[in-house]
Design a protein around this motif. Structure first.
Motif, short mmCIF file in Angstrom:
data_model
loop_
_atom_site.label_atom_id
_atom_site.label_comp_id
_atom_site.label_asym_id
_atom_site.label_seq_id
_atom_site.Cartn_x
_atom_site.Cartn_y
_atom_site.Cartn_z
N GLN A 177 0.79 -1.26 -0.35
CA GLN A 177 0.09 0.46 -0.35
C GLN A 177 0.77 0.88 -0.10
N GLU A 178 1.80 1.56 0.99
CA GLU A 178 2.34 2.67 0.45
C GLU A 178 3.27 2.86 -0.30
N ARG A 181 1.00 4.12 -2.42
CA ARG A 181 0.54 5.75 -2.38
C ARG A 181 1.93 6.38 -2.58
N GLN A 185 1.63 9.65 -5.74
CA GLN A 185 2.65 10.88 -5.50
C GLN A 185 3.47 11.19 -6.23
#
Length: 787
Positions: A177-178, A181, A185
């Motif tokens: 999930q990171e 993310r 970005q």
């Protein structure tokens, strides 16, 4: 008590193993409160393989129950009140569980004591054995228990690995999930001015590269964890299959074999509660734990799909564990109480079926219904071949549906059919000389079990032992022969219901001896001499050497299809008649050793001619089913100075319903000594009917006495008889001089049959006539005299 004190000091896995020894079959509270008594008993002195030891085991069971009751009675106070109730409950529970199979209690306690000693020994690293239980415990039982311990450790290991895998996968998902993310970005930088994008983009790209590298490594690690876990599950399932094979194909089959032999009079099969709680439920629990683990591993794979062979491996594992559960459920659906194997139409009968793993798999949460159907031998064959039988039956059973009930106190799930009745039967075409009493049927019990909240549904079926259907009591004898042969000589895994056409004579001896002891309810079975006599009868042989018969075979036709030479009955019909007569009228005398029984006429003559006059013996009739005769040596009343052996015409059940054997022997004063030299009163007096009371209400109570005319004496008082009696009274006394003859008409000639046997039919007819006369009031018999 020393063992129990040390057992309570065990820690960790050893303590867990010790606690697992106890349950409904033997509560740990009983071990605790009776520890000193339990450890002081000679459990090792009882041979579990010898049915004759059952009496010793029963005494130990009774003593155990008495000790529990005594312990309960001495409890006082508020806490003591609860303990008193609990110990009393355990006493009743143990009696109910082991009363029919006390040897199983001994087996249970031996196993407990041995295992406690082993755990203590291992915990103290001592190589010397504690006590002498090791040799008494079966090596197989040790292996089974060791395999369960290995399975427990393997299952615990895979549980720990599964939790670790789940934790790592959850962290992987967080990192994934990171990475998403970070990617988001980076995507959003396109909307920023070039200067801002150049300022922030390098850091995000570097972070993304680091996370993706970690994810790649971790994905490989997770895949390896999954493969390692699957391999461990494969090892566990292999051991589970092996353990299940031992328990279901060995121990449970042996229990079923003991149940079948119990139908022939063998010792009660026993041990079902132990088989359930020690092994079947442990299997069910271990299998279900592993199934849940495999299901969780599947869920983790679905939650995070990673390309590789794991999907195929998990599918294979799931299929294997489902097969193992299916085999366990279908094999442990058993008939606890068999229906009668000789089944008469229009007669109520009962049966009980049980699922040994029902409690552990929560089958009772959706109570299943069981249906009973009677099917033929051919239909049973088709059923086991998985051929479509279109649910046909060979008859109609009333009250053939029953719901399984769960008993919380015993942990058993069972259905009790209490009022079934076979309304009609449809027979098949018989083969050759086969009669209706050789045709075999079976009761099919069917049900459907839902396991694990309806996750799995199993169709289960089990067949009863073969039954022979009769419509009249006269068929019972031949039907019993069919059942006896089947129970004795059926092989495990046979095609229904094949049995050998011939068996070795010693095998048949074992079967009929077991049946004889059970029917007569005696510990005194058939001696080697008895079996030689039976062999002579079966094979029309004159050899007295037992070794001559050891390799001989007897066919089914010889057993109960072909008549014995010169007779109109078969070997089994004759033997069954002997059992019936002994069971109904001669049991105490057989147990006392007063009946030689299995002796032919010539053997009796040879035995008696060397003995003093008045010596007699009891032998079963060769010529009549269910008959026994008295043979005695005496002077020939028709030829002075000559001795000979006489034989009374055989007595049957009909005769003994009028007057007992002991009373008949008491009546015959010329019978002095039971062979070889025992005074008859010493043997039979305790069975004599007490003297009749005096006349009451003007009536004289009639009395029947047996008289053999040629050997009647003027003084029937046994006290006056001495060893020279036969010399003094060898010739028949004149009728008008003998009190014994006062109620009988004169009989000038001896009443003998062609073989020199006495015919008592006329005598008994006269006795019945006199009995009828004596029932009339005294006034009408003796000219108005008042008694």
């Amino acid at each position: 008590m020393a063992v129990w004190i040390q057992a309570q000091q065990l820690q960790g896995d050893a303590l867990h193993q010790m606690q697992s020894l106890y349950g409904q079959h033997f509560p740990i509270e009983v071990r605790h409160y009776l520890s000193q008594w339990i450890e002081s008993q000679l459990w090792d002195a009882i041979d579990l393989e010898n049915p004759q030891e059952e009496f010793k085991a029963k005494r130990l069971l009774d003593s155990l129950i008495q000790e529990l009751q005594n312990k309960a009675e001495h409890q006082v106070g508020e806490d003591g009140f609860l303990l008193k109730i609990k110990l009393g409950h355990y006493a009743n529970q143990l009696k109910s569980t082991y009363d029919r199979c006390p040897l199983e209690l001994v087996r249970c306690i031996k196993h407990i004591l041995y295992t406690e000693q082993r755990l203590i020994r291992e915990a103290t690293n001592s190589s010397s054995p504690v006590g002498g239980m090791m040799d008494s415990m079966s090596q197989k039982y040790q292996q089974i228990n060791q395999a369960f311990e290995e399975l427990r450790l393997l299952t615990q290991d895979t549980e720990n690995d599964l939790r670790k895998l789940q934790h790592n996968q959850e962290y992987f998902i967080i990192q994934y999930q990171e990475s998403l993310r970070i990617q988001a970005q980076l995507s959003s930088l396109a909307t920023l001015p070039p200067s801002d994008r150049q300022l922030r983009e390098p850091a995000l790209l570097s972070k993304r590269a680091t996370v993706e590298a970690w994810l790649t490594r971790e994905a490989n690690t997770l895949q390896k964890y999954r493969l390692d876990l699957a391999e461990k599950h494969q090892k566990t399932l292999q051991l589970l299959r092996k353990q299940q094979t031992i328990i279901l194909d060995d121990e449970l089959i042996q229990w079923k074999r003991r149940q079948q032999l119990a139908g022939n009079g063998g010792p009660p099969e026993g041990g079902l509660d132990i088989l359930q709680s020690w092994w079947c439920e442990k299997l069910a629990e271990t299998i279900w734990q592993n199934r849940q683990q495999i299901r969780r591993a599947e869920h983790l794979r679905q939650q995070l799909p990673i390309p590789g062979p794991i999907e195929e491996l998990l599918n294979e594992l799931n299929s294997t564990i489902t097969d193992i559960i299916s085999a366990l459920v279908t094999s442990t659906f058993i008939i606890e109480k068999q229906p009668p194997q000789v089944l008469k139409t229009q007669t109520k009968f009962a049966a009980t079926v049980r699922l040994l793993v029902g409690g552990k798999l929560n089958v009772h949460m959706n109570p299943p219904q069981v249906k009973a159907t009677i099917i033929s031998e051919q239909q049973a064959k088709a059923l086991l071949k998985n051929e479509n039988t279109r649910n046909e039956s060979s008859g109609e059973i009333l009250n053939n549906n029953c719901v399984m009930e769960y008993h919380q106190t015993t942990g058993t799930l069972s259905a009790h059919f209490r009022n079934m009745s076979l309304k009609r039967i449809k027979r098949s075409d018989r083969r050759g000389a086969e009669s209706v009493t050789e045709e075999k049927f079976t009761i099919l019990f069917e049900s459907q079990f839902s396991v694990g909240s309806n996750e799995l549904v199993f169709q289960v079926k089990t067949l009863s032992l073969p039954v022979v259907v009769i419509v009249h009591g006269s068929q019972d004898n031949n039907a019993t022969a069919t059942v006896l042969w089947d129970n004795a000589f059926a092989e495990a895994g046979r095609v229904p219901f094949l049995v050998p056409d011939k068996v070795l004579w010693p095998q048949l001896c074992e079967a009929i001896n077991m049946k004889y002891k059970a029917e007569v309810q005696s510990n005194k079975g058939l001696s080697e001499e008895n079996l030689v006599f039976l062999a002579q009868k079966a094979f029309s042989s004159s050899s007295n050497n037992p070794d001559d018969y050891r390799s001989m075979t007897m066919t089914w036709s010889q057993f109960n299809r072909e008549s014995l030479p010169g007779r109109n009955f078969t070997f089994w019909q004759w033997f069954d008649g002997v059992m019936e007569l002994t069971k109904k009228h001669l049991k105490p005398h057989w147990n006392d050793g007063a009946i030689l029984g299995f002796v032919n006429k010539q053997q009796a003559q040879d035995m008696l001619m060397s003995k003093p006059n008045g010596t007699f013996l009891l032998r079963f009739s060769d010529s009549e089913i269910g008959g026994i005769t008295i043979a005695w040596v005496a002077e020939n009343p028709n030829k002075a100075g000559e001795r000979m052996v006489w034989n009374l015409m055989p007595y049957t059940t009909k005769d003994f319903s009028i007057r007992s054997l002991a009373d008949r022997i008491s009546d015959l004063n010329h019978l002095l000594f039971l062979y070889p030299d025992r005074p008859k009163d010493e043997v039979f007096a305790k069975y004599y009917t007490p003297p009749l009371s005096k006349a009451v209400d003007g009536y004289v109570k009639p009395q029947i006495r047996q008289v053999v005319p040629d050997f009647a004496t003027a003084n029937p008082d046994p006290a006056s008889v001495n060893p020279s009696y036969m010399d003094q009274g060898a010739s028949p006394a004149p009728p008008n001089h003998s009190h014994t003859y006062a109620m009988y008409p004169p009989m000038a000639d001896p009443v003998l049959d062609g073989d020199g046997d006495f015919d008592l039919d006329d005598t008994m007819d006269v006795a019945r006539h006199v009995e009828e006369l004596l029932r009339r009031p005294v006034e009408s018999q003796w000219g108005g005299q008042q008694s």
